[in-house]
Design a protein around this motif. Structure first.
Motif, PDB file in Angstrom:
ATOM      1  N   GLN A  34      23.902  37.235  28.613  1.00 16.79           N
ATOM      2  CA  GLN A  34      22.835  37.426  27.632  1.00 16.79           C
ATOM      3  C   GLN A  34      22.904  36.342  26.558  1.00 16.79           C
ATOM      4  N   PRO A  35      21.756  36.034  25.944  1.00 13.43           N
ATOM      5  CA  PRO A  35      21.785  35.055  24.843  1.00 13.43           C
ATOM      6  C   PRO A  35      22.712  35.543  23.729  1.00 13.43           C
ATOM      7  N   LEU A  36      23.353  34.616  23.067  1.00 16.78           N
ATOM      8  CA  LEU A  36      24.298  35.002  22.016  1.00 16.78           C
ATOM      9  C   LEU A  36      23.760  34.735  20.605  1.00 16.78           C
ATOM     10  N   ASN A  37      22.501  34.339  20.534  1.00 15.78           N
ATOM     11  CA  ASN A  37      21.879  34.261  19.204  1.00 15.78           C
ATOM     12  C   ASN A  37      21.131  35.564  18.951  1.00 15.78           C
ATOM     13  N   TYR A  38      21.012  35.915  17.685  1.00 13.12           N
ATOM     14  CA  TYR A  38      20.304  37.146  17.343  1.00 13.12           C
ATOM     15  C   TYR A  38      19.403  36.843  16.163  1.00 13.12           C
ATOM     16  N   ARG A  39      18.144  37.094  16.378  1.00  9.67           N
ATOM     17  CA  ARG A  39      17.174  36.734  15.325  1.00  9.67           C
ATOM     18  C   ARG A  39      16.010  37.699  15.375  1.00  9.67           C
ATOM     19  N   GLY A  40      15.552  38.102  14.200  1.00  7.46           N
ATOM     20  CA  GLY A  40      14.389  38.994  14.148  1.00  7.46           C
ATOM     21  C   GLY A  40      14.625  40.311  14.873  1.00  7.46           C
ATOM     22  N   GLY A  41      15.865  40.755  14.928  1.00  4.84           N
ATOM     23  CA  GLY A  41      16.150  42.062  15.527  1.00  4.84           C
ATOM     24  C   GLY A  41      16.338  42.046  17.038  1.00  4.84           C
ATOM     25  N   ALA A  47      15.902  28.149  19.848  1.00  3.76           N
ATOM     26  CA  ALA A  47      14.615  27.478  20.014  1.00  3.76           C
ATOM     27  C   ALA A  47      14.777  26.049  20.530  1.00  3.76           C
ATOM     28  N   ASP A  48      15.835  25.383  20.092  1.00  2.07           N
ATOM     29  CA  ASP A  48      15.991  23.974  20.485  1.00  2.07           C
ATOM     30  C   ASP A  48      17.075  23.819  21.552  1.00  2.07           C
ATOM     31  N   SER A  49      17.073  24.738  22.547  1.00  2.00           N
ATOM     32  CA  SER A  49      18.200  24.753  23.487  1.00  2.00           C
ATOM     33  C   SER A  49      18.146  23.637  24.528  1.00  2.00           C
ATOM     34  N   SER A  50      16.949  23.134  24.852  1.00  2.00           N
ATOM     35  CA  SER A  50      16.921  22.144  25.933  1.00  2.00           C
ATOM     36  C   SER A  50      17.610  20.857  25.474  1.00  2.00           C
ATOM     37  N   GLY A  51      18.568  20.434  26.278  1.00  2.00           N
ATOM     38  CA  GLY A  51      19.308  19.198  25.987  1.00  2.00           C
ATOM     39  C   GLY A  51      20.325  19.334  24.882  1.00  2.00           C
ATOM     40  N   ALA A  52      20.456  20.544  24.302  1.00  4.08           N
ATOM     41  CA  ALA A  52      21.397  20.714  23.183  1.00  4.08           C
ATOM     42  C   ALA A  52      22.827  20.870  23.690  1.00  4.08           C
ATOM     43  N   GLU A  53      23.759  20.684  22.798  1.00  6.91           N
ATOM     44  CA  GLU A  53      25.183  20.775  23.115  1.00  6.91           C
ATOM     45  C   GLU A  53      25.538  22.189  23.594  1.00  6.91           C
ATOM     46  N   THR A  68      28.893  30.913  28.229  1.00 11.52           N
ATOM     47  CA  THR A  68      28.445  29.550  27.938  1.00 11.52           C
ATOM     48  C   THR A  68      27.226  29.706  27.045  1.00 11.52           C
ATOM     49  N   PHE A  69      27.195  28.950  25.974  1.00 15.19           N
ATOM     50  CA  PHE A  69      26.067  29.131  25.058  1.00 15.19           C
ATOM     51  C   PHE A  69      25.670  27.791  24.434  1.00 15.19           C
ATOM     52  N   THR A  70      24.479  27.791  23.878  1.00 12.59           N
ATOM     53  CA  THR A  70      23.940  26.576  23.271  1.00 12.59           C
ATOM     54  C   THR A  70      24.186  26.599  21.771  1.00 12.59           C
ATOM     55  N   CYS A  71      24.634  25.480  21.250  1.00 12.53           N
ATOM     56  CA  CYS A  71      24.821  25.401  19.793  1.00 12.53           C
ATOM     57  C   CYS A  71      23.457  25.311  19.120  1.00 12.53           C
ATOM     58  N   SER A  72      23.289  26.038  18.053  1.00 13.35           N
ATOM     59  CA  SER A  72      21.998  26.053  17.368  1.00 13.35           C
ATOM     60  C   SER A  72      21.795  24.770  16.568  1.00 13.35           C
ATOM     61  N   GLY A  73      20.607  24.203  16.715  1.00 11.13           N
ATOM     62  CA  GLY A  73      20.258  22.988  15.978  1.00 11.13           C
ATOM     63  C   GLY A  73      19.378  23.321  14.778  1.00 11.13           C
ATOM     64  N   ASN A 233      21.271  38.090  11.119  1.00  5.51           N
ATOM     65  CA  ASN A 233      20.984  37.198  12.252  1.00  5.51           C
ATOM     66  C   ASN A 233      22.247  36.441  12.643  1.00  5.51           C
ATOM     67  N   VAL A 234      22.296  36.011  13.892  1.00  4.24           N
ATOM     68  CA  VAL A 234      23.468  35.269  14.367  1.00  4.24           C
ATOM     69  C   VAL A 234      23.012  33.949  14.970  1.00  4.24           C
ATOM     70  N   VAL A 235      23.614  32.864  14.509  1.00  2.00           N
ATOM     71  CA  VAL A 235      23.421  31.588  15.194  1.00  2.00           C
ATOM     72  C   VAL A 235      24.789  31.136  15.692  1.00  2.00           C
ATOM     73  N   GLN A 236      24.797  30.439  16.816  1.00  3.55           N
ATOM     74  CA  GLN A 236      26.067  30.000  17.419  1.00  3.55           C
ATOM     75  C   GLN A 236      26.214  28.493  17.281  1.00  3.55           C
ATOM     76  N   GLY A 237      27.461  28.063  17.221  1.00  2.00           N
ATOM     77  CA  GLY A 237      27.724  26.628  17.187  1.00  2.00           C
ATOM     78  C   GLY A 237      28.971  26.313  16.400  1.00  2.00           C
ATOM     79  N   GLY A 238      29.261  25.031  16.272  1.00  3.33           N
ATOM     80  CA  GLY A 238      30.457  24.601  15.559  1.00  3.33           C
ATOM     81  C   GLY A 238      30.122  24.003  14.205  1.00  3.33           C
ATOM     82  N   GLY A 239      30.816  22.905  13.872  1.00  7.72           N
ATOM     83  CA  GLY A 239      30.684  22.295  12.548  1.00  7.72           C
ATOM     84  C   GLY A 239      29.271  21.844  12.221  1.00  7.72           C
TER      85      GLY A 239
END
Ligand code: NAD
Length: 520
Positions: A34-41, A47-53, A68-73, A233-239
């Protein structure tokens, strides 16, 4: 046959990981689909997952990839902040009592789902499930505590001359950002969100990329408990994702838990937007054992101060100063108990020490032991890679808990935060001497003292340069008491009544009852 998670908990854990996770029960490993971002309930793909880290999250017990998940841009961070902003408009209008009711319901759900939350935490973090359940207890307690305080948030009335008066309003800040470390993923998210939401704020939370999973459960629980969509809300990613959050112009405050160097970067980025920050950073805390202590309690306290969560605890008392008269007896008992710690599969009920978070960290911790030996410390036990008998655990990141003696204040193991199961024992003669040495560190998170002398206990507690001092115990964190650091261990507090002040601001309303006295 899988015996690592109690059979009753299994279907619930699977549900917890998402409506349709891929689960390979024969290996005991879950793959989160399942996606690991959580937004708007709801869970969303960024949103910017294509080609993202992309990042991978592991199960430290087996070394397997569980997500495996996409870092939020920039775009995704912006959308999460906008959702939080919209929810804030609704939430801030509610009375404290109404907000408290949602928190109470969330606390009830956490309590009810304690086993599955603890299991998910163990799978992703590696701490024993026994300990993870303790962590979850501190989480629902935290929500209950701030639910109770929400209704009492208020200001004061001040009488002024001529019938005029003023009053103060304690108001929320807006969208708050929480950034977490990997050692207490669910707990950190609760400790930040509960006071933030109680005060009327909304939150965007970013967990560590090593432990992205359990915070999703919290997000879903808040929604189920009646929080408006977008409140948490939850966004995933590093630094890079963390920096985007700190820099976002619509973010009002950042609460960060992590290392000192990252804390400095968070403060720098937030300073550009004049945003208040709370920094919960690392430590190298002293634990002082006087010869008049209750020896058995001091030994138990030293183990609690060093080996919870494989030693990966910010406030650990890793510099154990022992008064010379009892050094031999104390050390002998500490070693005896340490050697009995059951290391292995963290999902087994009797395990007390699981794997470290990942291989680079394991190697780093073992490297500290090697340097300690080179610098003259003596290894009394442990400090070696550990391979559990169970073949499915052969790629996990285990080591045996280590006790070092003959340590000096200038050794690397005594100066630097190791963040692993390594206790350094030092000896001392007098109270004045040990206080001087205990305070000779740039850190100041926690401290501890074991003594039966009441006056000495208070004297030492007053002199130690640390945000927390445990007397005749160590590493207990009741939610009612504030927690946070001095010096480079950070500032601001979590837990306790005072934290309501860190998530709110004071407005003064000045009310004129007469005519304007103009000088013009
Ligand atoms: P870390 O500093 O590497 O990372 C912490 C978080 O910051 C992660 O979510 C990470 O992705 C994010 N991050 C990294 N670079 C960033 C940047 N430039 N801007 C914004 N965010 C960024 O720490 P860690 O390895 O996850 O955790 C271990 C450290 O945390 C230890 O030093 C430990 O003592 C400390 N810690 C402190 C407390 C406390 O309450 N004082 C509690 C737990 C852990």
């Amino acid at each position: 046959m899988l015996l690592r998670v109690g059979p009753a908990a299994l279907p619930r854990v699977l549900r917890a990981l998402g409506p349709a996770p891929v689960a390979s029960m024969s290996t005991g490993t879950f793959v989160v689909s399942q996606p690991l971002n959580y937004r708007g309930g709801a869970r969303v793909e960024p949103a910017d997952s294509s080609g993202a880290e992309k990042e991978k999250a592991y199960e430290p017990a087996t070394g397997r990839v569980i997500a495996t998940f996409t870092c939020s841009g920039e775009k995704e961070v912006h959308l999460a902040v906008q959702d939080a902003k919209a929810a804030f408009k609704i939430w801030r209008q509610k009375s404290g009592l109404e907000r408290g009711r949602v928190l109470l319901e969330a606390a009830r759900i956490i309590r009810e789902r304690k086993d599955e939350i603890a299991t998910v935490e163990t799978i992703n973090n590696g701490k024993s499930v026994f300990e993870a359940r303790w962590d979850v207890d501190t989480c629902w307690q935290c929500l209950e505590y701030y639910a109770g305080l929400a209704g009492s948030m208020g200001g004061e009335h001040v009488q002024l001359p001529g019938g005029s008066f003023g009053y103060t309003r304690r108001e929320p800040l807006g969208v708050c950002v929480g950034i977490g470390a990997w050692n207490y993923p669910f707990q950190i998210a609760c400790w930040k969100s509960a006071p933030a939401l109680a005060c009327g704020n909304a939150m965007v939370f970013k967990p560590s990329p090593f432990t992205p999973v359990s915070v999703l459960l919290l997000a879903e629980i808040y929604t189920q408990a009646g929080a408006p969509p977008g409140l948490f809300n939850v966004v995933q990613g590093g630094g890079a994702t963390g920096q985007l959050l700190c820099q976002h112009p619509d973010v009002a405050k950042v609460s960060f838990t992590g290392s000192v160097p990252t804390g400095a970067k968070v403060m720098e980025a937030s300073a550009r937007g004049i945003k208040p920050v709370t920094l919960e950073l690392g430590g190298k805390s002293p634990l002082i054992i006087f010869s008049d202590c209750d020896l058995e309690n001091a030994v138990k306290g030293a183990l609690m101060a060093n080996f919870l969560t494989q030693g990966e605890v910010c406030c650990n008392g890793t510099r154990v100063f022992v008064q010379k008269e009892i050094l031999g007896k104390f050390t002998e008992q500490v070693v005896k108990r340490t050697q009995k710690i059951k290391i292995g599969d963290p999902l087994l009920e009797d395990t007390r020490m699981g794997p470290l978070i990942n291989r680079p960290h394991l190697e780093r911790v073992l490297g500290f032991v090697k340097v300690a030996k080179e610098q003259g410390a003596k290894v009394l036990c442990g400090g070696e890679p550990y391979v559990p008998e169970d073949p499915k655990l052969k790629d996990g990141y285990y080591m045996s808990p280590c006790v070092l003696t003959d340590c000096r204040d200038d050794m690397t193991c005594v100066q630097e935060e190791i963040f692993g199961p390594v206790m350094s024992i030092l000896s001392f003669d007098t109270e004045a001497e040990v206080l001087e040495r205990a305070n000779a560190t740039p850190f100041g998170l926690a401290s501890g003292v074991f003594t039966r002398d009441v006056q000495r206990a208070h004297r030492v507690a007053a002199e130690l340069q640390a945000g927390v001092c445990y007397v005749n115990n160590y590493n207990v964190s009741p939610v009612e008491l504030p927690f946070g650091g001095y010096k480079k261990s950070g500032f601001g507090r979590e837990n306790g009544r005072v934290t309501m002040e860190y998530y709110s601001q004071l407005k003064t309303v000045c009310m004129e009852m007469g005519d304007v006295q103009s000088v013009f």
